[in-house]
Design a protein around this motif. Sequence first.
Motif, PDB file in Angstrom:
ATOM      1  N   LEU A 195       0.851  -1.191   0.000  1.00  0.00           N
ATOM      2  CA  LEU A 195       0.000   0.000   0.000  1.00  0.00           C
ATOM      3  C   LEU A 195       0.886   1.240   0.000  1.00  0.00           C
ATOM      4  N   LYS A 196       0.755   2.039  -1.008  1.00  0.00           N
ATOM      5  CA  LYS A 196       1.565   3.243  -1.123  1.00  0.00           C
ATOM      6  C   LYS A 196       0.647   4.409  -1.463  1.00  0.00           C
ATOM      7  N   GLU A 197       0.093   4.985  -0.410  1.00  0.00           N
ATOM      8  CA  GLU A 197      -0.932   6.021  -0.601  1.00  0.00           C
ATOM      9  C   GLU A 197      -0.354   7.378  -0.961  1.00  0.00           C
ATOM     10  N   TYR A 198       0.915   7.615  -0.650  1.00  0.00           N
ATOM     11  CA  TYR A 198       1.519   8.921  -0.935  1.00  0.00           C
ATOM     12  C   TYR A 198       2.219   8.853  -2.293  1.00  0.00           C
ATOM     13  N   LYS A 199       1.646   9.520  -3.280  1.00  0.00           N
ATOM     14  CA  LYS A 199       2.141   9.454  -4.653  1.00  0.00           C
ATOM     15  C   LYS A 199       2.729  10.804  -5.073  1.00  0.00           C
ATOM     16  N   CYS A 200       3.822  10.712  -5.807  1.00  0.00           N
ATOM     17  CA  CYS A 200       4.471  11.922  -6.315  1.00  0.00           C
ATOM     18  C   CYS A 200       3.692  12.447  -7.518  1.00  0.00           C
ATOM     19  N   THR A 247       4.927   5.910  -2.085  1.00  0.00           N
ATOM     20  CA  THR A 247       5.436   5.367  -0.825  1.00  0.00           C
ATOM     21  C   THR A 247       4.319   5.321   0.210  1.00  0.00           C
ATOM     22  N   SER A 248       4.565   4.561   1.257  1.00  0.00           N
ATOM     23  CA  SER A 248       3.588   4.473   2.347  1.00  0.00           C
ATOM     24  C   SER A 248       3.908   5.453   3.468  1.00  0.00           C
ATOM     25  N   VAL A 249       5.048   6.143   3.353  1.00  0.00           N
ATOM     26  CA  VAL A 249       5.488   7.079   4.395  1.00  0.00           C
ATOM     27  C   VAL A 249       5.487   8.500   3.831  1.00  0.00           C
ATOM     28  N   LYS A 250       4.784   9.387   4.485  1.00  0.00           N
ATOM     29  CA  LYS A 250       4.669  10.773   4.011  1.00  0.00           C
ATOM     30  C   LYS A 250       6.029  11.475   3.979  1.00  0.00           C
ATOM     31  N   ALA A 251       6.851  11.218   4.986  1.00  0.00           N
ATOM     32  CA  ALA A 251       8.170  11.849   5.064  1.00  0.00           C
ATOM     33  C   ALA A 251       9.064  11.400   3.917  1.00  0.00           C
ATOM     34  N   SER A 252       8.882  10.152   3.471  1.00  0.00           N
ATOM     35  CA  SER A 252       9.682   9.641   2.344  1.00  0.00           C
ATOM     36  C   SER A 252       9.320  10.356   1.047  1.00  0.00           C
ATOM     37  N   CYS A 283      28.773  16.931   3.169  1.00  0.00           N
ATOM     38  CA  CYS A 283      29.911  16.241   3.780  1.00  0.00           C
ATOM     39  C   CYS A 283      31.078  17.205   3.920  1.00  0.00           C
ATOM     40  N   HIS A 284      31.723  17.197   5.102  1.00  0.00           N
ATOM     41  CA  HIS A 284      32.847  18.102   5.345  1.00  0.00           C
ATOM     42  C   HIS A 284      34.174  17.526   4.839  1.00  0.00           C
ATOM     43  N   LEU A 285      34.115  16.299   4.272  1.00  0.00           N
ATOM     44  CA  LEU A 285      35.321  15.643   3.789  1.00  0.00           C
ATOM     45  C   LEU A 285      35.385  15.539   2.262  1.00  0.00           C
ATOM     46  N   CYS A 286      34.229  15.703   1.612  1.00  0.00           N
ATOM     47  CA  CYS A 286      34.184  15.646   0.151  1.00  0.00           C
ATOM     48  C   CYS A 286      32.996  16.470  -0.345  1.00  0.00           C
ATOM     49  N   ASP A 287      32.680  16.363  -1.616  1.00  0.00           N
ATOM     50  CA  ASP A 287      31.608  17.170  -2.212  1.00  0.00           C
ATOM     51  C   ASP A 287      30.236  16.544  -2.072  1.00  0.00           C
ATOM     52  N   TYR A 288      30.149  15.424  -1.420  1.00  0.00           N
ATOM     53  CA  TYR A 288      28.864  14.728  -1.286  1.00  0.00           C
ATOM     54  C   TYR A 288      27.863  15.569  -0.487  1.00  0.00           C
ATOM     55  N   ALA A 289      26.631  15.537  -0.953  1.00  0.00           N
ATOM     56  CA  ALA A 289      25.552  16.234  -0.244  1.00  0.00           C
ATOM     57  C   ALA A 289      24.286  15.391  -0.326  1.00  0.00           C
ATOM     58  N   ALA A 290      23.481  15.475   0.706  1.00  0.00           N
ATOM     59  CA  ALA A 290      22.250  14.671   0.762  1.00  0.00           C
ATOM     60  C   ALA A 290      21.124  15.509   1.349  1.00  0.00           C
ATOM     61  N   ASN A 291      19.906  15.050   1.133  1.00  0.00           N
ATOM     62  CA  ASN A 291      18.755  15.774   1.682  1.00  0.00           C
ATOM     63  C   ASN A 291      18.314  15.195   3.012  1.00  0.00           C
ATOM     64  N   ARG A 292      18.967  14.122   3.405  1.00  0.00           N
ATOM     65  CA  ARG A 292      18.641  13.501   4.701  1.00  0.00           C
ATOM     66  C   ARG A 292      19.904  13.337   5.526  1.00  0.00           C
TER      67      ARG A 292
END
Length: 434
Positions: free
Chosen positions: A317-322, A329-334, A351-360
């Motif tokens: 069950l994935k009620e939250y649709k883009c 997904t089934s999780v609103k935060a996702s 990241c303080h060690l490389c160029d990596y960046a994330a939203n979480r």
Amino acid sequence: MKEEASGIDEIIEYSEFKENIKNYVEKIEDFDISEQFIDENGVHERTVYLENIENESRHPSTHNGFHDDVLKTKEINKKSFNSNMKKHKCHLCDYASIKKINLKYHIESVHLKLKKHKCHLCDYAVNQKHILKNHIESVHLKLKKHKCHLCDYAPTKKNNLKYHIESVHFKLKKHKCHMCDYAVNHKNTLKYHIESVHSNSKEHKCHLCDYAANRKMDLKKHFDLVHLELRKHKCHLCDYAANRKDYLKIHIESVHLNLKKHKCHLCDYAANWKRHMERHLDSVHSNLKKHKCHLCDYAANRIDQLKQHIESVHLELKEYKCHMCVYATSVKASLKGHIESVHLKLKEHKCHLCDYAANRKTSLKRHIESVHLKLKEYKCHMCDYATSVKTSLKRHIDTVHFNLKEHKCHMCDYATNRRGSLKKHLDSVHSNLK
């Protein structure tokens, strides 16, 4: 009546004794035979001894506990008198009262549900006029005449101030649960704890879902929040809204002011809710996962996480649709994380060690542990493969050792164990056939 008569006789005897003491004091004042006096407590100077006798005559509680005994007898008689005087008994329950008017109020409010005094400003109604007055003063007029001298707390009732000082500032918890270590300073709160935790009695049931509570006010909160979606307390800094004022306060403190007063003593984790800290300790440090899935080996420390797992993994069950792609997904935060990272390209955790960046934040933590610290705690029991992500280990076992490829192409024989790989295959191989 005999006990009252004997009490009166004792008081008369004591008054005679007091008169004798006064006569004795007057007699010894006429003599000056010795400068010291001796009694069972030792040797005393004449002036000190006379003062002690006079004090004894003025404060009879020091005279062999006689007055204390009289007071205790009177208190016992008063209690037995009060209990015997509760002659007005309810014919529908065990309630009993000394006054007939109290019995009348009890029957009207508890059994007949009569609420004749109605608030002219809202839907509130009650069967006693003074309770309505308290409601108007506290809710509508915001009158809080009893103020705490130790903090900013101010209630409308004196008893609430007393409970506040005892529980918050003095940490007094005199009502203890006989089944666990729980303790509280309010008897009704202890009753609620026993009914909800130990007795599991939840008489107030929601007629729209399976929710049940042991307090009527909790059922109302559930109904307002879940079914009516009433959130009258709105944040002035964002779109957040809550059905309770204290929730809004916590939101502002944690999200906008970044205040997290509950800090973990074992790691850097901090939370603005005490129960979140307890949950963190149980799941991360104690590794307690008491909620187990009946369909697989999954276990969680929160029942809502187990519910999400069953709905997403087993029931799919994935009620939250883009609204911008086929992601669901089934999780609103996702869904929120998906939109921010994939479509809006928001990656605030760098990241303080490389160029990596994330939203979480968790994704950044996983990156640092796996790439820079080389921490790979999840090891395959069938080969030397190791990873820092549990789902990656599962995927490895499914594809390499079990050769499971659940994502199949509907246009050819291609199959893979990853949805992303199937999408790439469709875009690269079959894009001209669409």
